[in-house]
Design a protein around this motif. Structure first.
Motif, PDB file in Angstrom:
ATOM      1  N   UNK A 124       0.839  -1.395  -0.008  1.00  0.00           N
ATOM      2  CA  UNK A 124       0.077  -0.155   0.003  1.00  0.00           C
ATOM      3  C   UNK A 124       0.791   1.257   0.127  1.00  0.00           C
ATOM      4  N   UNK A 125       0.552   2.309  -0.644  1.00  0.00           N
ATOM      5  CA  UNK A 125       0.995   3.490  -0.878  1.00  0.00           C
ATOM      6  C   UNK A 125       0.533   4.251   0.515  1.00  0.00           C
ATOM      7  N   UNK A 126       1.397   4.619   1.273  1.00  0.00           N
ATOM      8  CA  UNK A 126       0.762   5.228   2.708  1.00  0.00           C
ATOM      9  C   UNK A 126       1.123   6.768   2.352  1.00  0.00           C
ATOM     10  N   UNK A 145       8.074  14.278  -5.642  1.00  0.00           N
ATOM     11  CA  UNK A 145       8.852  14.182  -6.841  1.00  0.00           C
ATOM     12  C   UNK A 145       9.624  15.471  -6.986  1.00  0.00           C
ATOM     13  N   UNK A 146      10.982  15.168  -7.203  1.00  0.00           N
ATOM     14  CA  UNK A 146      11.410  16.637  -7.862  1.00  0.00           C
ATOM     15  C   UNK A 146      12.425  16.244  -9.086  1.00  0.00           C
ATOM     16  N   UNK A 147      13.280  17.013  -9.731  1.00  0.00           N
ATOM     17  CA  UNK A 147      13.878  16.532 -11.081  1.00  0.00           C
ATOM     18  C   UNK A 147      14.788  15.563 -10.861  1.00  0.00           C
ATOM     19  N   UNK A 148      15.463  15.472  -9.619  1.00  0.00           N
ATOM     20  CA  UNK A 148      16.541  14.360  -9.383  1.00  0.00           C
ATOM     21  C   UNK A 148      16.236  13.344  -8.219  1.00  0.00           C
ATOM     22  N   UNK A 149      14.914  13.259  -7.625  1.00  0.00           N
ATOM     23  CA  UNK A 149      14.699  12.519  -6.496  1.00  0.00           C
ATOM     24  C   UNK A 149      13.111  12.159  -6.442  1.00  0.00           C
ATOM     25  N   UNK A 150      12.883  11.027  -6.046  1.00  0.00           N
ATOM     26  CA  UNK A 150      11.533  10.444  -5.773  1.00  0.00           C
ATOM     27  C   UNK A 150      11.599   9.747  -4.497  1.00  0.00           C
ATOM     28  N   UNK A 151      10.794  10.185  -3.459  1.00  0.00           N
ATOM     29  CA  UNK A 151      10.503   9.507  -2.320  1.00  0.00           C
ATOM     30  C   UNK A 151       9.027   9.121  -2.163  1.00  0.00           C
ATOM     31  N   UNK A 152       8.969   7.863  -1.697  1.00  0.00           N
ATOM     32  CA  UNK A 152       7.363   7.322  -1.340  1.00  0.00           C
ATOM     33  C   UNK A 152       7.443   6.374  -0.036  1.00  0.00           C
ATOM     34  N   UNK A 153       6.336   6.491   0.422  1.00  0.00           N
ATOM     35  CA  UNK A 153       6.304   5.606   1.735  1.00  0.00           C
ATOM     36  C   UNK A 153       5.242   4.527   1.468  1.00  0.00           C
ATOM     37  N   UNK A 154       5.551   3.318   1.703  1.00  0.00           N
ATOM     38  CA  UNK A 154       4.791   2.249   1.494  1.00  0.00           C
ATOM     39  C   UNK A 154       4.403   1.205   2.720  1.00  0.00           C
ATOM     40  N   UNK A 155       3.489   0.452   2.561  1.00  0.00           N
ATOM     41  CA  UNK A 155       3.324  -0.781   3.780  1.00  0.00           C
ATOM     42  C   UNK A 155       3.727  -2.008   2.838  1.00  0.00           C
ATOM     43  N   UNK A 182       4.867  -6.164   3.397  1.00  0.00           N
ATOM     44  CA  UNK A 182       4.817  -6.960   4.270  1.00  0.00           C
ATOM     45  C   UNK A 182       4.503  -6.624   5.719  1.00  0.00           C
ATOM     46  N   UNK A 183       3.578  -5.821   6.000  1.00  0.00           N
ATOM     47  CA  UNK A 183       3.305  -5.338   7.293  1.00  0.00           C
ATOM     48  C   UNK A 183       4.273  -4.426   8.015  1.00  0.00           C
ATOM     49  N   UNK A 184       5.105  -3.747   7.004  1.00  0.00           N
ATOM     50  CA  UNK A 184       6.188  -3.135   7.708  1.00  0.00           C
ATOM     51  C   UNK A 184       6.242  -1.668   6.987  1.00  0.00           C
ATOM     52  N   UNK A 185       6.129  -0.421   7.663  1.00  0.00           N
ATOM     53  CA  UNK A 185       6.517   0.673   6.778  1.00  0.00           C
ATOM     54  C   UNK A 185       7.762   0.912   6.192  1.00  0.00           C
ATOM     55  N   UNK A 186       7.899   1.227   5.059  1.00  0.00           N
ATOM     56  CA  UNK A 186       9.361   1.159   4.331  1.00  0.00           C
ATOM     57  C   UNK A 186       9.267   2.665   3.612  1.00  0.00           C
ATOM     58  N   UNK A 187      10.332   3.385   3.489  1.00  0.00           N
ATOM     59  CA  UNK A 187      10.365   4.393   2.502  1.00  0.00           C
ATOM     60  C   UNK A 187      11.502   4.416   1.409  1.00  0.00           C
ATOM     61  N   UNK A 188      11.142   4.385   0.216  1.00  0.00           N
ATOM     62  CA  UNK A 188      11.662   4.096  -0.860  1.00  0.00           C
ATOM     63  C   UNK A 188      12.276   5.365  -1.506  1.00  0.00           C
ATOM     64  N   UNK A 189      13.285   5.555  -1.896  1.00  0.00           N
ATOM     65  CA  UNK A 189      13.871   6.509  -2.726  1.00  0.00           C
ATOM     66  C   UNK A 189      14.505   6.364  -3.995  1.00  0.00           C
TER      67      UNK A 189
END
Length: 77
Positions: A17-19, A24-34, A36-43
């Protein structure tokens, strides 16, 4: 926002799930997801997705697959 998404990876179906909507910026994307029941931040600051906080063992290919699913869903690529 808890947008549920799924994808196939190594013949297994994964749901996540996208939390928090992607930042989004020109050189960077960050998204927080759930995942396997753990919140993770992907970049994505280069051509590859990775975890923002690398505090445990993870499958880099799985993280990349989650990131690609997000890219495709939100048309970030």
């Amino acid at each position: 926002m808890r947008q549920a998404l799924n994808f196939m990876f190594k013949d297994l179906e994964y749901d996540f799930q996208v939390i928090k909507f992607p930042t989004v910026s020109p050189s960077y994307i960050e998204v927080q997801v759930l995942l396997n029941h753990v919140t993770r931040t992907l970049v994505k600051s280069t051509a590859k997705w990775q975890l923002k906080e690398n505090n445990g063992i993870h499958d880099e290919d799985l993280i990349e697959a989650v990131g690609q699913a997000i890219d495709e869903r939100y048309r970030l690529i």
